[in-house]
Motif scaffolding. Structure first.
Motif, PDB file in Angstrom:
ATOM      1  N   THR A  50       0.847  -1.198   0.000  1.00  0.00           N
ATOM      2  CA  THR A  50       0.000   0.000   0.000  1.00  0.00           C
ATOM      3  C   THR A  50       0.882   1.246   0.000  1.00  0.00           C
ATOM      4  O   THR A  50       1.763   1.393   0.845  1.00  0.00           O
ATOM      5  N   ARG A  51       0.620   2.159  -0.938  1.00  0.00           N
ATOM      6  CA  ARG A  51       1.392   3.407  -1.013  1.00  0.00           C
ATOM      7  C   ARG A  51       0.545   4.624  -0.684  1.00  0.00           C
ATOM      8  O   ARG A  51       1.073   5.649  -0.255  1.00  0.00           O
ATOM      9  N   ASN A  52      -0.761   4.560  -0.922  1.00  0.00           N
ATOM     10  CA  ASN A  52      -1.646   5.704  -0.696  1.00  0.00           C
ATOM     11  C   ASN A  52      -2.671   5.371   0.379  1.00  0.00           C
ATOM     12  O   ASN A  52      -3.021   4.208   0.596  1.00  0.00           O
ATOM     13  N   ARG A  53      -3.176   6.401   1.031  1.00  0.00           N
ATOM     14  CA  ARG A  53      -4.343   6.219   1.887  1.00  0.00           C
ATOM     15  C   ARG A  53      -5.556   5.902   1.026  1.00  0.00           C
ATOM     16  O   ARG A  53      -5.782   6.536   0.004  1.00  0.00           O
ATOM     17  N   ILE A  54      -6.335   4.903   1.436  1.00  0.00           N
ATOM     18  CA  ILE A  54      -7.542   4.516   0.709  1.00  0.00           C
ATOM     19  C   ILE A  54      -8.684   4.434   1.709  1.00  0.00           C
ATOM     20  O   ILE A  54      -8.545   3.816   2.767  1.00  0.00           O
ATOM     21  N   LEU A  55      -9.804   5.047   1.380  1.00  0.00           N
ATOM     22  CA  LEU A  55     -10.997   4.934   2.224  1.00  0.00           C
ATOM     23  C   LEU A  55     -11.822   3.736   1.788  1.00  0.00           C
ATOM     24  O   LEU A  55     -12.102   3.554   0.601  1.00  0.00           O
ATOM     25  N   GLY A  56     -12.226   2.931   2.755  1.00  0.00           N
ATOM     26  CA  GLY A  56     -13.185   1.854   2.533  1.00  0.00           C
ATOM     27  C   GLY A  56     -14.369   2.079   3.447  1.00  0.00           C
ATOM     28  O   GLY A  56     -14.206   2.288   4.655  1.00  0.00           O
ATOM     29  N   TRP A 292      13.091   7.605  -9.976  1.00  0.00           N
ATOM     30  CA  TRP A 292      11.817   8.314  -9.817  1.00  0.00           C
ATOM     31  C   TRP A 292      11.361   8.339  -8.356  1.00  0.00           C
ATOM     32  O   TRP A 292      10.676   9.275  -7.939  1.00  0.00           O
ATOM     33  N   ARG A 293      11.728   7.326  -7.581  1.00  0.00           N
ATOM     34  CA  ARG A 293      11.295   7.299  -6.173  1.00  0.00           C
ATOM     35  C   ARG A 293      11.954   8.388  -5.332  1.00  0.00           C
ATOM     36  O   ARG A 293      11.497   8.674  -4.222  1.00  0.00           O
ATOM     37  N   ARG A 294      13.030   8.981  -5.860  1.00  0.00           N
ATOM     38  CA  ARG A 294      13.748  10.026  -5.128  1.00  0.00           C
ATOM     39  C   ARG A 294      13.481  11.418  -5.704  1.00  0.00           C
ATOM     40  O   ARG A 294      14.060  12.397  -5.232  1.00  0.00           O
ATOM     41  N   ASN A 295      12.613  11.498  -6.695  1.00  0.00           N
ATOM     42  CA  ASN A 295      12.369  12.747  -7.416  1.00  0.00           C
ATOM     43  C   ASN A 295      11.005  13.321  -7.024  1.00  0.00           C
ATOM     44  O   ASN A 295       9.966  12.787  -7.422  1.00  0.00           O
ATOM     45  N   PRO A 296      10.960  14.403  -6.235  1.00  0.00           N
ATOM     46  CA  PRO A 296       9.677  14.959  -5.798  1.00  0.00           C
ATOM     47  C   PRO A 296       8.747  15.317  -6.950  1.00  0.00           C
ATOM     48  O   PRO A 296       7.527  15.131  -6.857  1.00  0.00           O
ATOM     49  N   ALA A 297       9.293  15.832  -8.061  1.00  0.00           N
ATOM     50  CA  ALA A 297       8.450  16.210  -9.196  1.00  0.00           C
ATOM     51  C   ALA A 297       7.792  14.981  -9.819  1.00  0.00           C
ATOM     52  O   ALA A 297       6.598  15.005 -10.160  1.00  0.00           O
ATOM     53  N   GLU A 298       8.555  13.895  -9.985  1.00  0.00           N
ATOM     54  CA  GLU A 298       7.984  12.665 -10.534  1.00  0.00           C
ATOM     55  C   GLU A 298       6.941  12.081  -9.587  1.00  0.00           C
ATOM     56  O   GLU A 298       5.904  11.581 -10.027  1.00  0.00           O
ATOM     57  N   LEU A 299       7.205  12.142  -8.296  1.00  0.00           N
ATOM     58  CA  LEU A 299       6.242  11.613  -7.323  1.00  0.00           C
ATOM     59  C   LEU A 299       4.920  12.371  -7.407  1.00  0.00           C
ATOM     60  O   LEU A 299       3.839  11.771  -7.374  1.00  0.00           O
ATOM     61  N   ARG A 300       4.999  13.689  -7.529  1.00  0.00           N
ATOM     62  CA  ARG A 300       3.769  14.482  -7.653  1.00  0.00           C
ATOM     63  C   ARG A 300       3.033  14.128  -8.930  1.00  0.00           C
ATOM     64  O   ARG A 300       1.805  13.989  -8.937  1.00  0.00           O
ATOM     65  N   LEU A 302       3.005  11.370 -10.511  1.00  0.00           N
ATOM     66  CA  LEU A 302       2.434  10.027 -10.414  1.00  0.00           C
ATOM     67  C   LEU A 302       1.330   9.934  -9.368  1.00  0.00           C
ATOM     68  O   LEU A 302       0.773   8.857  -9.152  1.00  0.00           O
ATOM     69  N   GLY A 303       1.010  11.041  -8.719  1.00  0.00           N
ATOM     70  CA  GLY A 303      -0.097  11.048  -7.777  1.00  0.00           C
ATOM     71  C   GLY A 303       0.287  10.801  -6.339  1.00  0.00           C
ATOM     72  O   GLY A 303      -0.589  10.695  -5.470  1.00  0.00           O
ATOM     73  N   TYR A 304       1.588  10.702  -6.059  1.00  0.00           N
ATOM     74  CA  TYR A 304       2.025  10.533  -4.680  1.00  0.00           C
ATOM     75  C   TYR A 304       2.167  11.899  -4.031  1.00  0.00           C
ATOM     76  O   TYR A 304       3.258  12.390  -3.739  1.00  0.00           O
ATOM     77  N   THR A 305       0.989  12.495  -3.802  1.00  0.00           N
ATOM     78  CA  THR A 305       0.907  13.847  -3.258  1.00  0.00           C
ATOM     79  C   THR A 305      -0.044  13.821  -2.067  1.00  0.00           C
ATOM     80  O   THR A 305      -1.119  13.239  -2.164  1.00  0.00           O
ATOM     81  N   ARG A 306       0.373  14.419  -0.990  1.00  0.00           N
ATOM     82  CA  ARG A 306      -0.456  14.446   0.206  1.00  0.00           C
ATOM     83  C   ARG A 306      -1.796  15.090  -0.052  1.00  0.00           C
ATOM     84  O   ARG A 306      -1.895  16.154  -0.653  1.00  0.00           O
ATOM     85  N   ARG A 307      -2.882  14.412   0.417  1.00  0.00           N
ATOM     86  CA  ARG A 307      -4.219  14.985   0.326  1.00  0.00           C
ATOM     87  C   ARG A 307      -4.481  15.870   1.528  1.00  0.00           C
ATOM     88  O   ARG A 307      -4.246  15.469   2.661  1.00  0.00           O
TER      89      ARG A 307
END
Length: 308
Positions: A50-56, A292-300, A302-307
């Motif tokens: 799991t990489r993102n928070r998911i609501l169930g 890419w895992r170390r690149n903040p721009a790539e992370l953003r 790809l959707g790895y951005t804090r909600r």
């Protein structure tokens, strides 16, 4: 006059947000799927699936529990790990109750202590969920349970379950009924999540990569959907790029004569078709994105951005 389904609840209705936390690979997503009675979060034997928070969202006549499935709490080694840790910790202030999931077959380790420290900062009811009793002899469970309990003496309740087999899962629901506060429905009764089908499709592709790849390769995979559209004839066309960090990883992901990528695509397509109840054409392409895992721009991107 129409009745608002969000308001049509009994006087003793209980509801709230439930943070599902624990170190990597203890079965948090498996537990949420079992509680919902439907696969919502991807699962694999590998840590940090799991990489993102998911609501169930579980809605019963007298209860609405909104589960926040979180990445495993761990010591990060790169920007992606920092994002995942922040996602997990940010769920706690939003919660009304915590399900602290541990692996009953193993002794507590430093990551379990890290979880306990994070939970201790919040004044919340905490249910200690001793998971994986299907592989834990009773004598081992009796030895390990007090050790986990000692990490967080303020635990409100404790339960032993197997999220994989379903043993004890219904008893978790009863504990939610007891410890969640009285409240309304926050979501319509037929809504099970806050994430879109596009996100779930990408996650199913990544799940198959996690299941079939070894060593560091699966952790270096990210999935980016370029197109997700229904075409004439009712077929959903999905074009996805699978990012890896090195050319050698690309070769492993594609496999001999493309066999690995075909296998991942075939299995993902079948599950996406079940989810959408439509025929799917899945077009996968592998792209090398160094570090890419170390690149903040790539992370953003790809959707790895804090909600917020």
């Amino acid at each position: 006059m129409a009745v608002d389904l969000l308001d049509a609840v009994p006087p003793d209705h209980r509801s709230g947000f439930v943070a599902v936390v624990g170190r990597p690979n203890v079965g948090k997503s498996t537990l949420m799927n079992a509680l919902l009675g439907q696969k919502l979060a991807i699962v694999s034997p590998k840590p940090q699936t799991t990489r993102n928070r998911i609501l169930g969202i579980l809605t019963l006549d007298d209860l609405q529990a909104i589960f926040i499935d979180t990445p495993g709490i761990h010591r990060p080694r790169h920007k992606l790990g920092e994002f995942m840790l922040a996602e997990a910790l940010s769920a706690l202030p939003d919660a009304d109750l915590v399900l602290w999931v541990v692996d009953s077959s193993r002794l507590p380790n430093d990551e379990d202590r890290q979880v306990a420290t994070a939970v201790r900062r919040e004044t919340l009811p905490v249910i200690l969920v001793m998971n994986k009793i299907d592989i834990t002899p009773p004598a081992v469970l009796a030895e390990h349970a007090p050790l986990y309990r000692s990490l967080l003496p303020t635990v409100t309740a404790e339960i032993a379950i197997s999220a994989l087999t379903g043993q004890g899962v219904s008893a978790v629901v009863e504990l939610l009924r007891h410890y969640l506060p009285p409240g309304p429905r926050y979501y319509p009764p037929d809504q099970m999540t806050d994430v879109q089908e596009r996100f779930l499709a990408a996650e199913l592709i990544r799940e198959k990569a996690l299941l079939h790849l070894r060593e560091e390769v699966p952790y270096a995979v990210a999935v980016d959907l370029e197109e997700f559209a229904e075409r004439p004839g009712g077929v959903v066309y999905i074009a996805a790029r699978l990012f890896v960090e090195r050319p050698s990883q690309k070769g492993i992901l594609i496999g001999h004569e493309g066999n690995m990528l075909k296998r991942i695509g075939s299995e993902a397509r079948q599950e996406i078709e079940q989810m959408l109840d439509k025929r799917v054409y899945l077009d996968l392409r592998v792209v090398v994105k160094p570090k890419w895992r170390r690149n903040p721009a790539e992370l953003r991107r790809l959707g790895y951005t804090r909600r917020r």
